[in-house]
Design a protein around this motif. Sequence first.
Motif: not given
Length: 279
Positions: A207, A238-242, A244, A255, A258-261
Amino acid sequence: AKHKGKSAYARFTPEMSEVSHERLQMESHMRKALELGEFELYFQPIVDTASGGLVAAEALLRWNNPAMGMVMPDRFIPLAEETGLIIPIGEWVVKEACQAAYCWQAMTGREISIAVNVSPRQFRDPGFTDAIMRALNDSNLRPELLELEITERLILDNSIETADILKQLDKVGIRLSVDDFGTGYSALSYLKSYPFDTLKIDKSFVQDVLKENEDASLVRAIINMAHSLGLKVVAEGVEEEDLTHFLKAEHCDYSQGYFYSRPLPEQDFIHWLETNERA
Ligand code: C2E
Ligand code: CA
Ligand code: CA
Ligand code: CA
């Protein structure tokens, strides 16, 4: 050891007895919860970092109690470990998780791995491997689709039994991952002597990757080390698109976050799975 048993009561203050009363209540609640079917599994997708396609789900335990509402694992697993209740609860979890994964496969024709958390107390129970084998046999799930997540804390004790059990599980094809990698302060040598397949990088490192250069370096180094040892890597939290983009560039295999689910109840997970492309 001297202060065990009745003598300990002599030192109890009113606040302490309140706490212990609460604990006793919680313990008897938990015992009943298993019979009453109050435990539930939520499932969080684990995706292929490069394609975003689903490869696995992690089973995460929830306690849905009429009076307390949805109780999160951090609130009851420590007590379940202390009291040994984690053993029957853990058996229920693995049985339920294997059944679910088999069911998804039957429904969709896709093989989706299921990752299950194993606590140290559960792992050390003499009936542990039997319970795992029973869950696999009863569900018909291929052992290769079951992934057991073990924390570094457990490996730290470094006993011969630990090594033997891991070897036994590995031999039947069950996958083994190191959970919360990097938080256990353990020597890394166990990675080459134990049959692990996957490292899950703890979310505390993941994070801060975009904020702290040091964390980016650490995550990069962990990925490279894991790959050179023939291990796959999962980034947790992994919470943010950046993030990824970073993980793709660093060739992090999988990965989760929360970014995915978020973790989902089974029906919602099935819905997610039906709308998600295969990896
Ligand atoms: P864990 O194994 O590290 O599981 C990942 C935790 O991170 C889950 O919390 C999950 O909901 C959360 N998480 C996932 N993605 C994100 C994200 O993007 N951001 C943030 N901030 N958090 C994220 P949860 O479900 O509350 O579980 C907490 C812990 O309880 C687990 O940590 C695991 O150690 C334990 N646990 C859960 N289910 C079981 C179980 O069936 N058996 C045992 N022994 N332990 C379990
Ligand atoms: Ca886990
Ligand atoms: Ca293996
Ligand atoms: Ca973890």
